[in-house]
Scaffold this active site. Sequence first.
Site, PDB file in Angstrom:
ATOM      1  N   GLY A 250      -5.747   0.126   1.060  1.00 17.85           N
ATOM      2  CA  GLY A 250      -6.909   0.240   1.937  1.00 17.85           C
ATOM      3  C   GLY A 250      -7.729  -1.049   1.919  1.00 17.85           C
ATOM      4  O   GLY A 250      -8.201  -1.522   2.962  1.00 17.85           O
ATOM      5  N   ASP A 251      -7.890  -1.638   0.739  1.00 23.59           N
ATOM      6  CA  ASP A 251      -8.631  -2.909   0.621  1.00 23.59           C
ATOM      7  C   ASP A 251      -7.869  -4.032   1.342  1.00 23.59           C
ATOM      8  O   ASP A 251      -8.465  -4.895   1.990  1.00 23.59           O
ATOM      9  CB  ASP A 251      -8.815  -3.290  -0.860  1.00 23.59           C
ATOM     10  CG  ASP A 251      -9.491  -2.166  -1.643  1.00 23.59           C
ATOM     11  OD1 ASP A 251     -10.300  -1.436  -1.043  1.00 23.59           O
ATOM     12  OD2 ASP A 251      -9.194  -2.028  -2.847  1.00 23.59           O
TER      13      ASP A 251
HETATM   14  P1  ATP Z   1      -6.905   2.717  -1.364  1.00 28.81           P
HETATM   15  O1  ATP Z   1      -8.133   3.583  -1.535  1.00 28.81           O
HETATM   16  O2  ATP Z   1      -5.861   2.921  -2.446  1.00 28.81           O
HETATM   17  O3  ATP Z   1      -7.218   1.283  -1.165  1.00 28.81           O
HETATM   18  P2  ATP Z   1      -6.653   3.962   1.315  1.00 28.81           P
HETATM   19  O4  ATP Z   1      -6.443   5.458   1.204  1.00 28.81           O
HETATM   20  O5  ATP Z   1      -8.000   3.483   1.703  1.00 28.81           O
HETATM   21  O6  ATP Z   1      -6.155   3.240  -0.031  1.00 28.81           O
HETATM   22  P3  ATP Z   1      -4.143   3.798   2.775  1.00 28.81           P
HETATM   23  O7  ATP Z   1      -4.269   4.639   3.997  1.00 28.81           O
HETATM   24  O8  ATP Z   1      -3.368   4.361   1.626  1.00 28.81           O
HETATM   25  O9  ATP Z   1      -5.608   3.324   2.346  1.00 28.81           O
HETATM   26  O10 ATP Z   1      -3.443   2.397   3.137  1.00 28.81           O
HETATM   27  C1  ATP Z   1      -3.949   1.490   4.090  1.00 28.81           C
HETATM   28  C2  ATP Z   1      -2.842   0.998   4.998  1.00 28.81           C
HETATM   29  O11 ATP Z   1      -1.800   0.379   4.226  1.00 28.81           O
HETATM   30  C3  ATP Z   1      -2.163   2.105   5.801  1.00 28.81           C
HETATM   31  O12 ATP Z   1      -2.887   2.360   7.000  1.00 28.81           O
HETATM   32  C4  ATP Z   1      -0.786   1.498   6.065  1.00 28.81           C
HETATM   33  O13 ATP Z   1      -0.815   0.626   7.184  1.00 28.81           O
HETATM   34  C5  ATP Z   1      -0.533   0.668   4.790  1.00 28.81           C
HETATM   35  N1  ATP Z   1       0.253   1.462   3.819  1.00 28.81           N
HETATM   36  C6  ATP Z   1      -0.208   2.117   2.735  1.00 28.81           C
HETATM   37  N2  ATP Z   1       0.796   2.746   2.084  1.00 28.81           N
HETATM   38  C7  ATP Z   1       1.927   2.469   2.767  1.00 28.81           C
HETATM   39  C8  ATP Z   1       3.322   2.823   2.631  1.00 28.81           C
HETATM   40  N3  ATP Z   1       3.743   3.592   1.615  1.00 28.81           N
HETATM   41  N4  ATP Z   1       4.203   2.371   3.562  1.00 28.81           N
HETATM   42  C9  ATP Z   1       3.794   1.582   4.574  1.00 28.81           C
HETATM   43  N5  ATP Z   1       2.496   1.206   4.759  1.00 28.81           N
HETATM   44  C10 ATP Z   1       1.582   1.642   3.884  1.00 28.81           C
END
Ligand code: ATP
Length: 308
Positions: A250-251
């Site tokens: 996410g970051d």
């Molecule tokens: P965090 O709090 O751990 O930083 P988050 O929940 O805010 O994460 P995510 O939605 O998990 O953010 O990830 C952000 C972006 O990273 C997603 O929108 C996607 O584009 C990419 N991403 C994350 N995990 C994967 C994955 N397993 N495969 C492909 N892309 C991924």
Amino acid sequence: MILTLTLNPAIDMNYKLEHLAIDQVNRCGHVIKTAGGKGLNVTRVLKCVEADVLATGFLGGKTGEFIADELDHAGVAHSFVPIKGNTRHCLAIIHEGNQTEILEDGPSISKQEAAAFLQEYDLLLDRATVVTASGSLPKGLPKTFYQQLIQHAARKNRKFLLDTSGESLKEGIKAAPYLIKPNQDELAALIGEKADTEAELIASARRLAATGVKFIVVSLGKKGALGYFDGRAFIVEPPKIKAVNAVGSGDSMIAGLAYGIDRGLPPEEALTYGAVFGTLNAMEERTGYVDRTQVESFKRKITVRTVD
Ligand code: ATP
């Protein structure tokens, strides 16, 4: 320049154990200490792609010195405001396929320290085009602190990307930041109802846009993301990858969005960079790291389609 804010940074202590024995002594030979906090992940990713980035926030005590030294060592420009309290530690214990975390609250910020920060922030804003703010507010700051930062940025025509959750997000959006990036859980907490289908996600984004936020990005992990900008919705689909460690994706996505927005790219291209950096981070063991040599080829593997 992209200005990153980490108001409650931490030394992230990562312990790898075969087995965590409760109520017993655990010895650990595999410890990694890094300069952490969500905003510093954003900073590191931007540094990986050689963007012009400067980090600010609060640092105090020996732990604060450790973080400043780590940033110097990595060649990251920074200008943190010193505080009396000690910057916190956050522990992550990796054991038996689990990650158990213990997060310190962190130091309390005094009125004088907050005022010193606002002064420094105003100076730094003159040099910035885009500001990213990540994570929760430290103790001592008023819950409207992000609102103040957003208003200062808006006065100078700077784009403010707010990535926080809970009360800080609820309060922050009242000042209409340029962009927010909730994940699905954060979106549900903000709107007060779950959004699962494409139509529900778009409806939630539209409600948020009505409050004045220009660009809404809902990150959906390996499923990608939904973007909403100026009445248009975008579905972002990343390629299938072998995820190694998605913590900090996410970051990394915020770093990609800031990178695209700083370059004046249209929303679909900023979303592409967001997804590229998020995906590349998930392929690395390190948190907040992307392999720059992979960026161009992954840009071609991300699809962004407009929904009518
Ligand atoms: P965090 O709090 O751990 O930083 P988050 O929940 O805010 O994460 P995510 O939605 O998990 O953010 O990830 C952000 C972006 O990273 C997603 O929108 C996607 O584009 C990419 N991403 C994350 N995990 C994967 C994955 N397993 N495969 C492909 N892309 C991924």
